[in-house]
Design a protein around this motif. Structure first.
Motif, mmCIF file in Angstrom:
data_model
loop_
_atom_site.group_PDB
_atom_site.id
_atom_site.type_symbol
_atom_site.label_atom_id
_atom_site.label_comp_id
_atom_site.label_asym_id
_atom_site.label_seq_id
_atom_site.Cartn_x
_atom_site.Cartn_y
_atom_site.Cartn_z
ATOM 1 N N ILE A 84 0.795 -1.150 0.006
ATOM 2 C CA ILE A 84 -0.122 0.107 -0.080
ATOM 3 C C ILE A 84 0.861 1.228 -0.183
ATOM 4 C CG2 ILE A 84 -1.507 1.466 1.382
ATOM 5 C CD1 ILE A 84 -2.974 -1.120 2.194
ATOM 6 N N ILE A 85 1.909 1.455 0.867
ATOM 7 C CA ILE A 85 2.947 2.407 1.056
ATOM 8 C C ILE A 85 3.586 2.494 -0.324
ATOM 9 C CG2 ILE A 85 4.895 3.262 1.805
ATOM 10 C CD1 ILE A 85 2.370 3.647 3.513
ATOM 11 N N GLY A 86 4.068 1.632 -1.097
ATOM 12 C CA GLY A 86 4.723 1.746 -2.448
ATOM 13 C C GLY A 86 3.648 2.139 -3.577
ATOM 14 N N ILE A 87 2.404 1.622 -3.359
ATOM 15 C CA ILE A 87 1.638 1.926 -4.418
ATOM 16 C C ILE A 87 1.196 3.549 -4.107
ATOM 17 C CG2 ILE A 87 -0.884 1.842 -5.399
ATOM 18 C CD1 ILE A 87 -0.407 -1.127 -4.757
ATOM 19 N N ALA A 97 -9.202 -9.901 -0.016
ATOM 20 C CA ALA A 97 -10.066 -10.786 -0.717
ATOM 21 C C ALA A 97 -9.212 -11.837 -1.432
ATOM 22 C CB ALA A 97 -11.034 -10.204 -1.461
ATOM 23 N N LEU A 98 -8.270 -11.573 -2.356
ATOM 24 C CA LEU A 98 -7.557 -12.161 -3.060
ATOM 25 C C LEU A 98 -6.711 -12.978 -2.171
ATOM 26 C CD1 LEU A 98 -6.147 -12.789 -5.904
ATOM 27 C CD2 LEU A 98 -4.489 -11.258 -5.450
ATOM 28 N N TYR A 99 -5.953 -12.698 -1.115
ATOM 29 C CA TYR A 99 -5.403 -13.468 -0.299
ATOM 30 C C TYR A 99 -6.096 -14.750 0.445
ATOM 31 C CZ TYR A 99 -3.039 -15.097 4.310
ATOM 32 O OH TYR A 99 -2.620 -15.841 4.932
ATOM 33 N N ILE A 117 -7.757 -0.762 -2.226
ATOM 34 C CA ILE A 117 -6.843 -1.710 -2.618
ATOM 35 C C ILE A 117 -6.657 -2.829 -1.340
ATOM 36 C CG2 ILE A 117 -4.227 -2.229 -2.619
ATOM 37 C CD1 ILE A 117 -4.331 0.597 -4.349
ATOM 38 N N ARG A 118 -6.903 -2.239 -0.282
ATOM 39 C CA ARG A 118 -6.709 -3.317 1.033
ATOM 40 C C ARG A 118 -7.965 -4.313 0.774
ATOM 41 N NH1 ARG A 118 -7.499 -1.461 7.362
ATOM 42 N NH2 ARG A 118 -7.383 -3.603 8.169
#
Length: 255
Positions: free
Chosen positions: A15-18, A46-48, A40-41
Motif C-alpha cells: 500500500i505504501i509503495g503504491i 479478498a485475493l489472499y 486496494i486493501r
C-alpha cells in the motif's frame, strides 16, 4: 499468527509503495489517496483468502487477476470501455493490421447474443450464405450463448486451412443452420467507394485500421470532382483512431 503478521506487513508495504507511485497522479483525481488505499486493501485481502483458503489448490492466478480487472471495468456499465488480456489484445491487434485467419464475418454482442453484423464479401461465410442478423449459438460444438465477444472471436479465428463448425439460428426462418467452413486469410475491407446519381460521391468506411488513412485518401482523390460526398459509417466497429495520425487532418479538410 505468524502468517497473518507477515500478510499485514506485506499489505502495508504494498500500500505504501503504491501510494508513493500514484500520489503525483492522484492530486487531481476525484477520490482521495485514502479512498484508493482502502479499496486496494479490500481487494488484496479478498485475493489472499481466495488463493490460500479456497478448496481447489490449482488456481489460475492470472485468470483471477484478469477477471477481477474485467469485473471492475464491467461495473462502469460503459460498452466503450474494455480491458484486454494478452489474448484479447492479440485479436485487437490483428484487426488493426487488417488481416487474420478466419471465415469473414463481423459480429457483435447484444443482450447476451452473438449476432452477425455482416459477412465480408467473397469470404467463406459469405459464400456459405451466412446472413446479417444470424445468431451464432455454437462454435465447434461448444455453446457460445452468453460468452464474451472476444472469447467467441478467438474460437472462430485460427490457423488458415483448418475447418471450423458454426451453428447459427436464423430468426426470420425460425431454424438452425450448421456450416463447416475452412479458414482463409481474411483481409478486412477498409473503404469502398462509388459515384451515385447527380455526381454524388459515396464512401463506405468499414473500420479504423493501420491502412485506413491511405485507403481513405485514395478514395477521396478518386472523388475529388464530385459535387457532394456521403460518408457511410454504419456498422463501423471503430478501432484505433490514433492510427491515422496527421492524416486525420486531411479527412477533416475534405469532409
Amino acid at each position: 499468527m505468524k502468517v497473518r503478521k507477515r500478510f499485514w506487513l506485506l499489505l502495508f508495504v504494498v500500500i505504501i509503495g503504491i501510494g508513493f507511485f500514484f500520489l503525483p497522479k492522484l492530486t487531481n483525481a476525484k477520490d482521495s489517496l485514502e479512498d484508493i488505499i482502502s479499496s486496494i486493501r479490500v481487494y488484496i485481502e479478498a485475493l489472499y483468502y481466495v488463493r490460500n483458503a479456497y478448496i481447489e489448490k490449482n488456481l489460475d492466478n492470472k485468470k483471477l487477476e484478469y477477471e477481477s480487472i474485467k469485473g471492475m471495468v464491467k461495473a462502469l456499465d460503459d460498452p466503450y470501455t474494455e480491458f484486454f488480456d494478452p489474448k484479447s489484445f492479440k485479436t485487437f491487434t490483428e484487426d488493426m493490421q487488417g488481416a487474420f485467419g478466419g471465415i469473414g464475418i463481423r459480429i457483435e454482442s447484444r443482450d447476451g447474443k452473438i449476432l452477425v453484423v455482416s459477412p465480408i464479401e467473397n469470404t467463406p461465410a459469405y459464400k456459405a450464405g451466412i446472413k446479417a442478423g444470424d445468431e451464432i449459438v455454437e462454435v465447434d460444438g461448444q455453446s457460445v450463448v452468453g460468452k464474451p465477444l472476444d472469447v467467441v472471436v478467438s474460437l472462430i479465428r485460427g490457423e488458415v486451412g483448418k475447418e471450423v463448425k458454426i451453428k447459427i439460428y436464423r430468426d426470420s426462418d425460425k431454424k438452425y443452420y450448421e456450416y463447416t467452413l475452412k479458414r482463409e486469410i481474411i483481409e478486412v475491407p477498409v473503404v469502398d467507394y462509388k459515384i451515385l446519381k447527380n455526381n454524388i460521391g459515396y464512401i463506405e468506411f468499414y473500420e479504423f485500421t493501420q491502412n485506413s488513412p491511405q485507403k481513405m485518401i485514395d478514395a477521396l482523390k478518386k472523388l475529388e470532382k464530385t459535387s457532394g460526398l456521403i460518408l457511410d459509417l454504419r456498422n463501423n466497429p471503430g478501432g484505433g483512431f490514433e492510427v491515422c495520425g496527421n492524416d486525420c487532418k486531411y479527412f477533416y479538410i475534405r469532409q
